[in-house]
Design a protein around this motif. Structure first.
Motif, PDB file in Angstrom:
ATOM      1  N   LEU A   6       1.007  -1.321   0.065  1.00 22.94           N
ATOM      2  CA  LEU A   6       0.185   0.019  -0.139  1.00 22.94           C
ATOM      3  C   LEU A   6       0.845   1.199   0.001  1.00 22.94           C
ATOM      4  O   LEU A   6       1.808   1.232   0.660  1.00 22.94           O
ATOM      5  CB  LEU A   6      -0.990   0.088   1.234  1.00 22.94           C
ATOM      6  CG  LEU A   6      -1.784  -1.107   1.368  1.00 22.94           C
ATOM      7  CD1 LEU A   6      -2.476  -1.005   2.696  1.00 22.94           C
ATOM      8  CD2 LEU A   6      -2.839  -1.292   0.198  1.00 22.94           C
ATOM      9  N   ASP A   7       0.504   2.232  -0.875  1.00 23.69           N
ATOM     10  CA  ASP A   7       1.051   3.484  -0.959  1.00 23.69           C
ATOM     11  C   ASP A   7      -0.144   4.532  -0.376  1.00 23.69           C
ATOM     12  O   ASP A   7      -0.983   5.039  -1.074  1.00 23.69           O
ATOM     13  CB  ASP A   7       1.594   3.880  -2.222  1.00 23.69           C
ATOM     14  CG  ASP A   7       2.145   5.357  -2.461  1.00 23.69           C
ATOM     15  OD1 ASP A   7       2.652   5.765  -1.386  1.00 23.69           O
ATOM     16  OD2 ASP A   7       1.912   6.012  -3.454  1.00 23.69           O
ATOM     17  N   PHE A   8       0.030   4.789   0.949  1.00 26.42           N
ATOM     18  CA  PHE A   8      -0.895   5.511   1.574  1.00 26.42           C
ATOM     19  C   PHE A   8      -0.536   7.006   1.571  1.00 26.42           C
ATOM     20  O   PHE A   8       0.372   7.404   1.792  1.00 26.42           O
ATOM     21  CB  PHE A   8      -1.073   5.075   3.063  1.00 26.42           C
ATOM     22  CG  PHE A   8      -1.809   5.942   3.953  1.00 26.42           C
ATOM     23  CD1 PHE A   8      -3.343   5.690   4.076  1.00 26.42           C
ATOM     24  CD2 PHE A   8      -1.280   6.807   5.081  1.00 26.42           C
ATOM     25  CE1 PHE A   8      -4.086   6.331   4.709  1.00 26.42           C
ATOM     26  CE2 PHE A   8      -2.456   7.578   5.872  1.00 26.42           C
ATOM     27  CZ  PHE A   8      -3.616   7.296   5.623  1.00 26.42           C
ATOM     28  N   GLY A   9      -1.596   7.670   0.892  1.00 27.94           N
ATOM     29  CA  GLY A   9      -1.772   8.988   0.867  1.00 27.94           C
ATOM     30  C   GLY A   9      -2.759   9.787   1.384  1.00 27.94           C
ATOM     31  O   GLY A   9      -3.544   9.244   2.212  1.00 27.94           O
ATOM     32  N   SER A  10      -2.714  11.225   1.437  1.00 26.97           N
ATOM     33  CA  SER A  10      -3.907  11.903   2.168  1.00 26.97           C
ATOM     34  C   SER A  10      -5.383  11.487   1.615  1.00 26.97           C
ATOM     35  O   SER A  10      -6.180  11.596   2.448  1.00 26.97           O
ATOM     36  CB  SER A  10      -3.501  13.345   2.232  1.00 26.97           C
ATOM     37  OG  SER A  10      -3.455  13.853   0.854  1.00 26.97           O
ATOM     38  N   LYS A  11      -5.289  11.408   0.404  1.00 28.36           N
ATOM     39  CA  LYS A  11      -6.867  11.021  -0.363  1.00 28.36           C
ATOM     40  C   LYS A  11      -6.694   9.735  -0.998  1.00 28.36           C
ATOM     41  O   LYS A  11      -7.805   9.429  -1.581  1.00 28.36           O
ATOM     42  CB  LYS A  11      -7.231  12.181  -1.232  1.00 28.36           C
ATOM     43  CG  LYS A  11      -7.486  13.252  -0.517  1.00 28.36           C
ATOM     44  CD  LYS A  11      -8.237  14.616  -1.238  1.00 28.36           C
ATOM     45  CE  LYS A  11      -8.673  15.578  -0.295  1.00 28.36           C
ATOM     46  NZ  LYS A  11      -9.430  16.706  -1.129  1.00 28.36           N
ATOM     47  N   THR A  12      -5.744   8.932  -1.357  1.00 29.91           N
ATOM     48  CA  THR A  12      -5.644   7.928  -2.091  1.00 29.91           C
ATOM     49  C   THR A  12      -4.732   6.901  -1.296  1.00 29.91           C
ATOM     50  O   THR A  12      -3.974   7.036  -0.578  1.00 29.91           O
ATOM     51  CB  THR A  12      -4.935   8.163  -3.381  1.00 29.91           C
ATOM     52  OG1 THR A  12      -3.722   8.680  -3.211  1.00 29.91           O
ATOM     53  CG2 THR A  12      -5.794   9.167  -4.241  1.00 29.91           C
ATOM     54  N   VAL A  13      -4.878   5.475  -1.793  1.00 26.23           N
ATOM     55  CA  VAL A  13      -4.092   4.358  -1.442  1.00 26.23           C
ATOM     56  C   VAL A  13      -3.941   3.682  -2.582  1.00 26.23           C
ATOM     57  O   VAL A  13      -4.597   3.140  -3.312  1.00 26.23           O
ATOM     58  CB  VAL A  13      -4.792   3.630  -0.403  1.00 26.23           C
ATOM     59  CG1 VAL A  13      -3.871   2.551   0.000  1.00 26.23           C
ATOM     60  CG2 VAL A  13      -5.147   4.430   1.128  1.00 26.23           C
ATOM     61  N   GLY A  14      -2.601   3.538  -3.030  1.00 26.58           N
ATOM     62  CA  GLY A  14      -2.158   2.836  -4.312  1.00 26.58           C
ATOM     63  C   GLY A  14      -2.120   1.187  -3.655  1.00 26.58           C
ATOM     64  O   GLY A  14      -1.681   1.052  -2.546  1.00 26.58           O
ATOM     65  N   VAL A  15      -2.593   0.412  -4.500  1.00 25.06           N
ATOM     66  CA  VAL A  15      -2.509  -0.976  -4.108  1.00 25.06           C
ATOM     67  C   VAL A  15      -1.701  -1.719  -4.971  1.00 25.06           C
ATOM     68  O   VAL A  15      -2.023  -1.583  -6.220  1.00 25.06           O
ATOM     69  CB  VAL A  15      -3.807  -1.477  -3.866  1.00 25.06           C
ATOM     70  CG1 VAL A  15      -3.923  -2.934  -3.318  1.00 25.06           C
ATOM     71  CG2 VAL A  15      -4.709  -0.715  -3.058  1.00 25.06           C
ATOM     72  N   ALA A  16      -1.000  -2.929  -4.691  1.00 25.20           N
ATOM     73  CA  ALA A  16      -0.163  -3.699  -5.461  1.00 25.20           C
ATOM     74  C   ALA A  16      -0.173  -5.072  -4.793  1.00 25.20           C
ATOM     75  O   ALA A  16      -0.453  -5.178  -3.650  1.00 25.20           O
ATOM     76  CB  ALA A  16       1.321  -3.255  -6.048  1.00 25.20           C
ATOM     77  N   VAL A  17      -0.200  -6.188  -5.397  1.00 24.91           N
ATOM     78  CA  VAL A  17      -0.068  -7.274  -4.815  1.00 24.91           C
ATOM     79  C   VAL A  17       1.105  -8.461  -5.353  1.00 24.91           C
ATOM     80  O   VAL A  17       1.460  -8.057  -6.844  1.00 24.91           O
ATOM     81  CB  VAL A  17      -1.274  -8.031  -5.048  1.00 24.91           C
ATOM     82  CG1 VAL A  17      -1.737  -8.504  -6.401  1.00 24.91           C
ATOM     83  CG2 VAL A  17      -1.577  -9.466  -4.180  1.00 24.91           C
ATOM     84  N   SER A  18       1.658  -9.202  -4.786  1.00 20.40           N
ATOM     85  CA  SER A  18       2.612 -10.066  -5.229  1.00 20.40           C
ATOM     86  C   SER A  18       1.884 -11.375  -5.762  1.00 20.40           C
ATOM     87  O   SER A  18       0.696 -11.747  -5.273  1.00 20.40           O
ATOM     88  CB  SER A  18       3.450 -10.474  -4.012  1.00 20.40           C
ATOM     89  OG  SER A  18       3.260 -11.537  -3.222  1.00 20.40           O
ATOM     90  N   GLY A  27       0.613  -4.038  -9.989  1.00 18.14           N
ATOM     91  CA  GLY A  27      -0.494  -2.873  -9.555  1.00 18.14           C
ATOM     92  C   GLY A  27      -1.925  -3.406  -9.599  1.00 18.14           C
ATOM     93  O   GLY A  27      -2.121  -4.095 -10.748  1.00 18.14           O
ATOM     94  N   VAL A  28      -2.659  -3.008  -8.726  1.00 18.03           N
ATOM     95  CA  VAL A  28      -4.022  -3.396  -8.848  1.00 18.03           C
ATOM     96  C   VAL A  28      -5.176  -2.554  -8.885  1.00 18.03           C
ATOM     97  O   VAL A  28      -5.955  -2.512  -9.708  1.00 18.03           O
ATOM     98  CB  VAL A  28      -4.347  -4.255  -7.381  1.00 18.03           C
ATOM     99  CG1 VAL A  28      -5.998  -4.542  -7.197  1.00 18.03           C
ATOM    100  CG2 VAL A  28      -3.480  -5.414  -7.247  1.00 18.03           C
ATOM    101  N   GLU A  29      -4.975  -1.357  -7.988  1.00 15.74           N
ATOM    102  CA  GLU A  29      -5.959  -0.300  -8.051  1.00 15.74           C
ATOM    103  C   GLU A  29      -5.629   1.102  -7.285  1.00 15.74           C
ATOM    104  O   GLU A  29      -4.618   0.734  -6.428  1.00 15.74           O
ATOM    105  CB  GLU A  29      -7.138  -0.711  -7.730  1.00 15.74           C
ATOM    106  CG  GLU A  29      -7.521  -0.935  -6.266  1.00 15.74           C
ATOM    107  CD  GLU A  29      -8.959  -1.326  -5.984  1.00 15.74           C
ATOM    108  OE1 GLU A  29      -9.680  -0.618  -5.452  1.00 15.74           O
ATOM    109  OE2 GLU A  29      -9.301  -2.511  -6.550  1.00 15.74           O
ATOM    110  N   ILE A  30      -6.272   1.994  -7.310  1.00 17.77           N
ATOM    111  CA  ILE A  30      -6.071   3.026  -6.545  1.00 17.77           C
ATOM    112  C   ILE A  30      -7.455   3.286  -5.702  1.00 17.77           C
ATOM    113  O   ILE A  30      -8.475   3.470  -6.412  1.00 17.77           O
ATOM    114  CB  ILE A  30      -5.603   4.321  -7.101  1.00 17.77           C
ATOM    115  CG1 ILE A  30      -4.381   4.335  -7.913  1.00 17.77           C
ATOM    116  CG2 ILE A  30      -5.815   5.383  -6.168  1.00 17.77           C
ATOM    117  CD1 ILE A  30      -3.932   5.373  -8.691  1.00 17.77           C
ATOM    118  N   VAL A  31      -7.412   3.259  -4.450  1.00 14.41           N
ATOM    119  CA  VAL A  31      -8.510   3.488  -3.574  1.00 14.41           C
ATOM    120  C   VAL A  31      -8.570   4.972  -3.112  1.00 14.41           C
ATOM    121  O   VAL A  31      -7.485   5.689  -2.661  1.00 14.41           O
ATOM    122  CB  VAL A  31      -8.573   2.777  -2.385  1.00 14.41           C
ATOM    123  CG1 VAL A  31      -9.804   3.065  -1.551  1.00 14.41           C
ATOM    124  CG2 VAL A  31      -8.234   1.173  -2.580  1.00 14.41           C
TER     125      VAL A  31
END
Length: 140
Positions: A6-18, A27-31
Motif C-alpha cells: 500500500l502507498d498510503f496518501g492523504s486522499k488515495t491508497v495505491g495497491v499492489a499485490v505479489s 499494480g491492482v488499483e487506487i482506492v
C-alpha cells in the motif's frame, strides 16, 4: 505467501499485490476518498482485496523524509497501520518509500503514459515499486 503493498496518501491508497511465490509485483488499483479522515470505506476496500487475493502480509510504504527524519506523514501512516492491523489481523511491514513516486513517474514516462493521465496511475505504480523494493530486499 502473497503480499499486499500500500502507498498510503492523504486522499488515495495505491495497491499492489505479489504473486503467490512472492517473486513479482502487480499494480491492482487506487482506492480514492473525498477526505483525508474518511477511512472507513478505504479500510473496507482493502479488506475485500485481502480476501480476494488471499493476502498473508501487508507491506506499507513508510514516508520518511529524504534526510531520514520523520514528519507528519509518518504519524498518519502509523495511525493507518494500527487501524489496518486491528481490522485485518494481518502483519504490517513498513518499507521505506523514499523516491518511489519519482520512480513511478519515470516508469510511466517509459511506458508512454501521457502526462495528463499519470494521476490515474501514479499511486498504484508507486505501490508496485514499494512491493518490488521489499521483495528485492528479501532476496539479498
Amino acid at each position: 505467501m502473497r503480499l499486499l503493498a500500500l502507498d498510503f496518501g492523504s486522499k488515495t491508497v495505491g495497491v499492489a499485490v505479489s504473486d503467490e511465490l512472492g517473486l513479482t509485483a502487480t499494480g491492482v488499483e487506487i482506492v480514492r476518498r473525498k477526505s483525508p479522515n474518511k477511512l472507513r470505506q478505504t479500510l473496507a476496500r482493502i479488506e475485500a482485496l485481502i480476501e480476494e487475493y488471499h493476502v498473508d502480509k501487508i507491506i506499507l510504504g513508510y514516508p520518511v523524509m529524504l534526510d531520514g527524519s520523520e514528519g507528519e506523514r509518518v504519524e498518519k501512516t502509523k495511525e493507518f497501520a494500527l487501524m489496518l492491523e486491528r481490522r485485518t489481523g494481518k502483519e504490517i511491514i513498513f518499507q521505506d518509500e523514499r523516491l518511489t513516486t519519482v520512480e513511478a513517474y519515470e516508469i510511466m514516462d517509459l511506458m508512454g503514459i501521457k502526462k495528463e493521465d499519470r494521476y490515474n496511475y501514479v499511486d498504484m505504480v508507486a505501490a508496485k515499486v514499494i512491493l518490488e523494493d521489499y521483495l528485492n530486499s528479501r532476496a539479498e
